[in-house]
Motif scaffolding. Structure first.
Motif, PDB file in Angstrom:
ATOM      1  N   ARG A   1      28.333 -60.671 -41.939  1.00 40.32           N
ATOM      2  CA  ARG A   1      29.138 -61.694 -41.176  1.00 40.32           C
ATOM      3  C   ARG A   1      30.650 -61.196 -41.352  1.00 40.32           C
ATOM      4  NH1 ARG A   1      25.539 -65.619 -43.164  1.00 40.32           N
ATOM      5  NH2 ARG A   1      24.156 -66.302 -41.533  1.00 40.32           N
ATOM      6  N   SER A   2      31.112 -60.245 -41.819  1.00 39.69           N
ATOM      7  CA  SER A   2      32.102 -59.317 -42.001  1.00 39.69           C
ATOM      8  C   SER A   2      33.408 -60.382 -41.421  1.00 39.69           C
ATOM      9  CB  SER A   2      32.329 -58.144 -41.707  1.00 39.69           C
ATOM     10  OG  SER A   2      33.228 -57.541 -41.864  1.00 39.69           O
ATOM     11  N   PRO A   3      34.096 -61.069 -42.022  1.00 39.13           N
ATOM     12  CA  PRO A   3      35.230 -61.558 -41.496  1.00 39.13           C
ATOM     13  C   PRO A   3      36.183 -60.689 -41.164  1.00 39.13           C
ATOM     14  CG  PRO A   3      34.686 -62.868 -43.473  1.00 39.13           C
ATOM     15  CD  PRO A   3      33.860 -61.665 -43.403  1.00 39.13           C
ATOM     16  N   VAL A   4      36.236 -59.561 -41.881  1.00 39.37           N
ATOM     17  CA  VAL A   4      37.423 -58.546 -41.438  1.00 39.37           C
ATOM     18  C   VAL A   4      36.830 -57.854 -40.192  1.00 39.37           C
ATOM     19  CG1 VAL A   4      38.200 -56.280 -42.102  1.00 39.37           C
ATOM     20  CG2 VAL A   4      38.224 -58.052 -43.856  1.00 39.37           C
ATOM     21  N   ARG A   5      35.699 -57.537 -40.110  1.00 40.89           N
ATOM     22  CA  ARG A   5      35.238 -57.106 -38.582  1.00 40.89           C
ATOM     23  C   ARG A   5      35.683 -58.025 -37.647  1.00 40.89           C
ATOM     24  NH1 ARG A   5      29.523 -56.935 -38.941  1.00 40.89           N
ATOM     25  NH2 ARG A   5      29.834 -58.985 -37.737  1.00 40.89           N
ATOM     26  N   ASN A   6      35.354 -59.007 -37.734  1.00 36.32           N
ATOM     27  CA  ASN A   6      35.585 -60.112 -36.848  1.00 36.32           C
ATOM     28  C   ASN A   6      37.072 -60.374 -36.569  1.00 36.32           C
ATOM     29  OD1 ASN A   6      32.839 -60.768 -36.496  1.00 36.32           O
ATOM     30  ND2 ASN A   6      32.976 -62.282 -37.798  1.00 36.32           N
ATOM     31  N   ARG A   7      37.773 -60.170 -37.608  1.00 34.65           N
ATOM     32  CA  ARG A   7      39.341 -60.338 -37.259  1.00 34.65           C
ATOM     33  C   ARG A   7      39.730 -58.938 -36.475  1.00 34.65           C
ATOM     34  NH1 ARG A   7      43.215 -63.368 -39.697  1.00 34.65           N
ATOM     35  NH2 ARG A   7      45.184 -62.404 -39.720  1.00 34.65           N
ATOM     36  N   LEU A   8      39.158 -57.880 -36.684  1.00 32.35           N
ATOM     37  CA  LEU A   8      39.528 -56.622 -35.977  1.00 32.35           C
ATOM     38  C   LEU A   8      39.166 -56.724 -34.497  1.00 32.35           C
ATOM     39  CD1 LEU A   8      39.100 -54.239 -38.952  1.00 32.35           C
ATOM     40  CD2 LEU A   8      41.409 -54.850 -37.989  1.00 32.35           C
ATOM     41  N   GLY A   9      38.018 -57.560 -34.337  1.00 29.18           N
ATOM     42  CA  GLY A   9      37.611 -57.418 -32.851  1.00 29.18           C
ATOM     43  C   GLY A   9      36.401 -56.388 -32.722  1.00 29.18           C
ATOM     44  N   ILE A  10      35.812 -55.689 -33.597  1.00 27.00           N
ATOM     45  CA  ILE A  10      35.053 -54.990 -33.803  1.00 27.00           C
ATOM     46  C   ILE A  10      33.369 -55.400 -33.641  1.00 27.00           C
ATOM     47  CG2 ILE A  10      33.685 -52.816 -34.979  1.00 27.00           C
ATOM     48  CD1 ILE A  10      36.382 -52.495 -36.356  1.00 27.00           C
ATOM     49  N   GLY A  11      32.903 -55.242 -32.522  1.00 26.24           N
ATOM     50  CA  GLY A  11      31.686 -55.607 -31.934  1.00 26.24           C
ATOM     51  C   GLY A  11      30.436 -54.989 -32.754  1.00 26.24           C
ATOM     52  N   MET A  12      29.455 -55.723 -32.503  1.00 25.87           N
ATOM     53  CA  MET A  12      28.048 -55.115 -33.201  1.00 25.87           C
ATOM     54  C   MET A  12      26.952 -54.917 -31.737  1.00 25.87           C
ATOM     55  SD  MET A  12      28.387 -55.029 -36.293  1.00 25.87           S
ATOM     56  CE  MET A  12      26.686 -55.229 -37.323  1.00 25.87           C
ATOM     57  N   ARG A  13      26.085 -53.969 -31.913  1.00 23.85           N
ATOM     58  CA  ARG A  13      25.431 -53.965 -30.675  1.00 23.85           C
ATOM     59  C   ARG A  13      23.939 -53.386 -31.360  1.00 23.85           C
ATOM     60  NH1 ARG A  13      25.395 -48.369 -30.267  1.00 23.85           N
ATOM     61  NH2 ARG A  13      27.333 -47.694 -31.101  1.00 23.85           N
ATOM     62  N   GLY A  14      23.026 -53.820 -30.707  1.00 18.02           N
ATOM     63  CA  GLY A  14      21.508 -53.142 -31.153  1.00 18.02           C
ATOM     64  C   GLY A  14      20.456 -54.225 -30.582  1.00 18.02           C
ATOM     65  N   HIS A  15      19.692 -54.338 -31.683  1.00 17.64           N
ATOM     66  CA  HIS A  15      18.245 -55.194 -31.351  1.00 17.64           C
ATOM     67  C   HIS A  15      18.480 -56.735 -31.449  1.00 17.64           C
ATOM     68  CE1 HIS A  15      16.191 -51.375 -30.780  1.00 17.64           C
ATOM     69  NE2 HIS A  15      16.751 -51.158 -31.581  1.00 17.64           N
ATOM     70  N   GLY A  16      19.713 -57.070 -32.287  1.00 15.34           N
ATOM     71  CA  GLY A  16      19.983 -58.368 -32.655  1.00 15.34           C
ATOM     72  C   GLY A  16      19.047 -58.721 -33.542  1.00 15.34           C
ATOM     73  N   VAL A  17      19.153 -60.255 -33.665  1.00 13.17           N
ATOM     74  CA  VAL A  17      18.384 -61.171 -34.531  1.00 13.17           C
ATOM     75  C   VAL A  17      16.845 -60.798 -34.404  1.00 13.17           C
ATOM     76  CG1 VAL A  17      18.238 -63.339 -35.551  1.00 13.17           C
ATOM     77  CG2 VAL A  17      20.298 -62.753 -35.008  1.00 13.17           C
ATOM     78  N   LEU A  18      16.228 -60.784 -35.289  1.00  8.70           N
ATOM     79  CA  LEU A  18      14.662 -60.250 -35.091  1.00  8.70           C
ATOM     80  C   LEU A  18      14.078 -61.831 -35.560  1.00  8.70           C
ATOM     81  CD1 LEU A  18      14.675 -56.769 -36.355  1.00  8.70           C
ATOM     82  CD2 LEU A  18      14.728 -57.512 -33.902  1.00  8.70           C
ATOM     83  N   SER A  19      14.727 -62.148 -36.754  1.00  4.17           N
ATOM     84  CA  SER A  19      13.840 -63.509 -37.263  1.00  4.17           C
ATOM     85  C   SER A  19      14.897 -64.373 -37.964  1.00  4.17           C
ATOM     86  CB  SER A  19      12.649 -63.185 -38.021  1.00  4.17           C
ATOM     87  OG  SER A  19      12.796 -62.636 -39.231  1.00  4.17           O
TER      88      SER A  19
END
Ligand SMILES: Cc1cc2nc3c(=O)[nH]c(=O)nc-3n(C[C@H](O)[C@H](O)[C@H](O)COP(=O)(O)OP(=O)(O)OC[C@H]3O[C@@H](n4cnc5c(N)ncnc54)[C@H](O)[C@@H]3O)c2cc1C
Length: 578
Positions: free
Chosen positions: A200-218
């Motif tokens: 959930r990386s608060p630092v990544r979110n603060r920096l506005g760095i996105g995530m991409r891929g297959h998303g939530v699987l379960s």
């Protein structure tokens, strides 16, 4: 330019932390701040400490992991732990927890039919590639080992402390840390920050760095349990390790403790997802939402269905909910902030790559931070972290997703899944392509290879083979970890001399050895395998980085001068004149 090279802890205690937030003189100064004190944060602190770099690890939980989570640690991780003098300690702990050389299979239940075997024995066929082994050790047992060694080498850790803000400017990083129990705050100034703060990386979110891929699987669960009797006889001779469970009630996997009287069961899916009419009838995939509303009673039902023995006396100790996700971050760094581990790649646990890949991220980053901080390398070296590690992360996400689809969730179909490759490609076969590698013509076409095909190409992991130094046997890998290492063939003395001169001129830590069968070399190659394993003639040489990856190679003695080696080292270290 950041000038913090030594830790400075202000003269403040307890209630006075708040003053540190406002008082210029009262801030803590540290070369590297690490946010997150779990597997990857602690690994980063340990590797930095081995290079003499002080760091402060902050973790909002009161201690290291309380749940086993990661258990399968692969060859590259064990090689890295070996270079940190932890291999024996970790192997000893592993033997307490699991039988050696475990297996990975897919069963209807431990007591039921075997559907597939992924590994009968984890370590079959690995000796040719590595001086170490794959093993199982629970993350909650590994983390204290990493923490103790990191602290012994000078790393600082502060548990029960949350990083509540993190900002950067041209010269450094400023963070506010908050004591979770008291609410006291204090400010830290660092040259660099490493965010190992999880998926959930608060630092990544603060920096506005996105995530991409297959998303939530379960929305999955892990059920921790104790059994009144040893469950291992149910395995009917199968090697104990990871046992996927596939039956009409659920899909997931077991890891049993060594005594067989407990362990955990992961449940990713419930219901009979093998029946196409069921899958077609529920597009919202309720079977992949195990965690919602889970109760102890329901967990007990699932556990009994997984064990396959009606009425088995078992006690549920805890239930953890988590999401199986297959995603990668768009960037691994932003200015002076670097992200590692689950903060930048989240994978379903199938294959056991998540934690391992995070440890490898930390290992790639630590020597670069150390050399930039001590002025040996240019800041451009830090930019190679993203260039080298993100492609590895992408491949790992895709391979983990492919294992999830094929082992757990065939209903998803394989249209967007890559073919599953041998684990060795992921463990030892990734190739780096960056300015810190002097590629040869044709390099860069393959991001991954089988280690059998890694024969000294720049960007690949330096191969293992056993050598002799005097009477002592050692692996080539035992030479790496601290400094650059130049390895030359029996007739490569000119490269050794050139490399030593160049290293002296640039103040770079470097060791140079000639490797030969017999007395001609500083290292003896009893089976005359070195030149073929590293793809050079006896007059050639390879330059190995502190992380054990090949930076440059010369097939023969052409151009073996100190000037040429100075050019090579300058390029690899991203020095401006390189
Ligand atoms: C059931 C299961 C089985 C698994 N099996 C394997 C396996 O066999 N092999 C394998 O390699 N991997 C496995 N994994 C994956 C592995 O557990 C993770 O990849 C690993 O924990 C990632 O480590 P990390 O340090 O990056 O993140 P985390 O372990 O998530 O740690 C991040 C830490 O940062 C802290 N934090 C976050 N924000 C802040 C803040 N602002 N201030 C202070 N602290 C903060 C959090 O409290 C947390 O402790 C498994 C996972 C699961 C769920």
């Amino acid at each position: 330019m950041c000038r913090i090279h030594k830790f400075r802890w202000p003269n403040i205690r307890g209630h006075a932390y708040d003053q540190a937030v406002t008082g210029q003189d009262e801030e803590i100064q540290i070369p590297v701040l690490i946010v997150g004190g779990s597997l990857v944060g602690l690994s980063t602190a340990l590797f930095l400490a081995r290079y003499g770099v002080e760091s402060l690890v902050v973790e909002r939980h009161s201690g290291t992991a309380i749940h086993p989570r990661a258990g399968h640690f692969n060859l590259r991780t064990l090689e890295i732990l070996r270079s940190a003098d932890l291999e024996e300690t970790v192997r000893r702990k592993s033997r307490e927890q699991y039988p050696p050389d475990g297996g990975i299979s897919n069963v209807e239940s431990p007591a039921g039919r075997e559907i597939a075997t992924y590994f009968t024995d984890l370590n079959t066929g690995v000796a040719e590639f590595s001086p170490t082994i794959r093993l199982f050790i629970n993350q909650d047992a590994l983390e204290p080992i990493l923490r103790e060694r990191a602290e012994a080498l000078g790393a600082r850790t502060r548990y029960g402390t949350e990083c509540t803000t993190l900002d950067q400017d041209a010269d450094g990083v400023t963070a506010v840390l908050t004591d979770v129990a008291t609410g006291s705050r204090f400010r830290v100034r660092a040259c660099y920050a490493v965010a190992a703060d999880g998926n959930r990386s608060p630092v990544r979110n603060r920096l506005g760095i996105g995530m991409r891929g297959h998303g939530v699987l379960s929305n999955s669960i892990t059920i921790y349990f104790r059994a009144e009797q040893d469950l291992t006889p149910l395995l009917a001779g199968r090697n104990q390790g990871v046992h996927y469970v596939t039956n009409p009630v659920l899909r997931g996997f077991f890891r049993l403790d060594r005594g067989g009287n407990g362990g955990f069961l992961v449940v990713n899916l419930v219901g009979d997802t093998a029946r196409p009419e069921i899958v077609a009838a529920y597009p919202e995939a309720p079977w992949a939402n195990v965690a919602e509303g889970i109760t102890k009673e329901r967990a007990l039902e699932l556990l009994r269905a997984a064990i396959g023995v009606p009425g088995m006396p078992v006690v549920i100790e805890d239930i953890a909910t988590w999401q199986a996700v297959a995603d990668i971050a768009d960037r691994y760094s932003d200015g002076r902030v670097f992200l590692a581990g689950d903060a930048v790649h989240v994978v379903p646990p199938n294959g056991g790559f998540g934690g391992n890949t995070g440890v490898h991220d930390a290992h790639n980053l630590a020597w670069k931070l150390a050399l930039v901080l001590n002025g040996t390398a240019g800041p451009g070296l830090l930019e190679t972290y993203d260039a080298e590690r993100r492609p590895v992360g992408e491949f790992t996400v895709e391979q983990s997703y492919a294992r999830y689809v094929t082992r757990v969730a065939p209903y998803l179909g394989t249209a967007d899944a890559e073919p599953v490759v041998d684990d060795l490609y992921l463990e030892l076969g990734y190739q780096y392509d960056s300015p810190a590698i002097m590629a040869e013509p044709g390099d860069g076409e393959l991001a991954h290879q089988h280690p059998r095909d890694c024969t000294g190409q720049p960007g690949s992991r330096a191969p293992h083979l056993f050598l002799q130094r005097g009477d002592a046997g050692l692996s080539t890998l035992d030479l790496f970890g601290e400094n650059f290492v130049l390895l030359a063939g029996a007739g490569g003395g000119a490269w050794c001399a050139a490399a030593r001169d160049a290293a002296r001129a640039l103040s770079v830590g470097l060791e140079a050895y000639s490797v030969a069968n017999g007395s001609a070399g500083e290292l003896t190659d009893p089976d005359s395998r070195f030149c073929a394993a590293y793809g050079i003639s006896p007059e050639g040489a390879v330059l190995v980085r502190p992380d054990g990856f090949i930076a440059w190679r010369a097939a023969d003695a052409t151009g073996a001068t100190a000037g040429a080696m100075t050019g090579v080292l300058s390029r690899v270290l991203c020095l401006e004149n390189g």
